[in-house]
Scaffold this motif. Structure first.
Motif, PDB file in Angstrom:
ATOM      1  N   UNK A 159      39.448  35.470  44.768  1.00 45.17           N
ATOM      2  CA  UNK A 159      39.140  36.478  43.744  1.00 45.17           C
ATOM      3  C   UNK A 159      39.365  35.847  42.375  1.00 45.17           C
ATOM      4  N   UNK A 160      38.332  35.874  41.539  1.00 44.55           N
ATOM      5  CA  UNK A 160      38.441  35.359  40.186  1.00 44.55           C
ATOM      6  C   UNK A 160      39.022  36.424  39.267  1.00 44.55           C
ATOM      7  N   UNK A 161      39.878  35.991  38.347  1.00 46.67           N
ATOM      8  CA  UNK A 161      40.532  36.901  37.407  1.00 46.67           C
ATOM      9  C   UNK A 161      40.127  36.487  35.996  1.00 46.67           C
ATOM     10  N   UNK A 162      39.670  37.458  35.195  1.00 44.57           N
ATOM     11  CA  UNK A 162      39.152  37.118  33.872  1.00 44.57           C
ATOM     12  C   UNK A 162      39.619  38.114  32.827  1.00 44.57           C
ATOM     13  N   UNK A 163      39.647  37.660  31.564  1.00 41.93           N
ATOM     14  CA  UNK A 163      40.024  38.541  30.463  1.00 41.93           C
ATOM     15  C   UNK A 163      38.933  39.558  30.164  1.00 41.93           C
ATOM     16  N   UNK A 191      39.387  42.088  36.241  1.00 41.44           N
ATOM     17  CA  UNK A 191      39.748  41.890  34.828  1.00 41.44           C
ATOM     18  C   UNK A 191      41.255  41.811  34.689  1.00 41.44           C
ATOM     19  N   UNK A 192      41.734  41.015  33.728  1.00 36.22           N
ATOM     20  CA  UNK A 192      43.169  40.907  33.513  1.00 36.22           C
ATOM     21  C   UNK A 192      43.760  42.220  33.012  1.00 36.22           C
ATOM     22  N   UNK A 193      42.906  43.104  32.502  1.00 33.70           N
ATOM     23  CA  UNK A 193      43.389  44.397  32.018  1.00 33.70           C
ATOM     24  C   UNK A 193      43.484  45.433  33.126  1.00 33.70           C
ATOM     25  N   UNK A 194      43.191  45.050  34.372  1.00 31.97           N
ATOM     26  CA  UNK A 194      43.269  45.996  35.489  1.00 31.97           C
ATOM     27  C   UNK A 194      44.693  46.508  35.652  1.00 31.97           C
ATOM     28  N   UNK A 195      44.811  47.746  36.075  1.00 28.40           N
ATOM     29  CA  UNK A 195      46.134  48.325  36.304  1.00 28.40           C
ATOM     30  C   UNK A 195      46.740  47.741  37.569  1.00 28.40           C
TER      31      UNK A 195
END
Length: 221
Positions: free
Chosen positions: A86-90, A110-114
């Motif tokens: 899983x890729x994680x991005x801003x 997204x890095x902003x995910x809860x």
């Protein structure tokens, strides 16, 4: 059998915050970390991922030094053939999501995910499903939605220049709990200092007053 996760991000602070979240998932057991694609692949040969234990899930930052997360999908597949990636991005730009699918990733976060969203995504991917943002998802999820109400309380006090000891007293928490919250806040905002957190919080509208600079503001204590 509990899953083995591998967290790959060049920011130690973000990895720490992510570890605090993913370790709460009931299906997660061992958690390994790496600061680059090369270091992650090297863990296999050095036995750094456990006693012969296979990696089940890789959470991989898309922006990495040397080799990007997108380019890293293939070598990671070779090093850990059983792992879901899983890729994680801003951000969640449609081009990046499409490219992640094309490179063979199993999900995109997204890095902003809860914290709840991250845990749900882990469950989906470990069960064999893919996890990608909807086509009409906003490119930037509101940071406020990614922070818990308690983290927002800590952030607002932090932005007034109060040290951890005073924040803990004001909120009736232990200093260690406050430190954990501050680490998670930094990870969610993508910052590595209190001054940067203040600027980011004001820019995102999480605080809307000019915060006084306390002499202890720059101290993590």
């Amino acid at each position: 059998m509990a899953a083995h996760l591998l967290l790959i991000d060049d920011h130690t602070l973000f990895r720490t915050g992510l570890r605090l979240i993913v370790q709460e998932h009931p299906d997660v057991g061992t958690i390994s970390e790496a600061g680059s694609i090369a270091q992650a692949c090297g863990l296999k040969s050095m036995g750094g991922t456990g006693d012969g234990e296979e990696v089940d899930l890789v959470l991989l930052d898309i922006l990495m030094p040397g080799m990007s997360g997108l380019d890293g999908v293939r070598p990671l597949r070779e090093a850990f053939p059983r792992a879901r990636i899983v890729l994680v991005s801003a951000s969640v730009g449609p081009d990046a999501v499409r490219e992640a699918r094309a490179r063979g990733a199993d999900g995109f976060l997204p890095k902003s995910a809860s914290g709840d969203d991250i845990l749900e995504a882990i469950g989906l991917v470990l069960s064999g499903q893919s996890c990608f943002p909807a086509a009409n998802a906003s490119a930037h999820s509101p940071a406020k939605a990614a922070l818990t109400s308690r983290q927002l309380d800590v952030l607002r006090l932090l932005c007034t220049g109060k040290p951890n000891k005073v924040i803990a007293r004001d909120l009736g928490l232990s200093e260690n709990t406050v430190r954990v919250h501050v680490t998670a806040i930094f990870a969610q905002l993508g910052v590595d200092s209190r001054s940067a957190a203040l600027l980011c919080a004001q820019r995102l509208g999480l605080v809307d007053w000019p915060s006084p600079v306390d002499p202890e503001f720059m101290s993590p204590q």
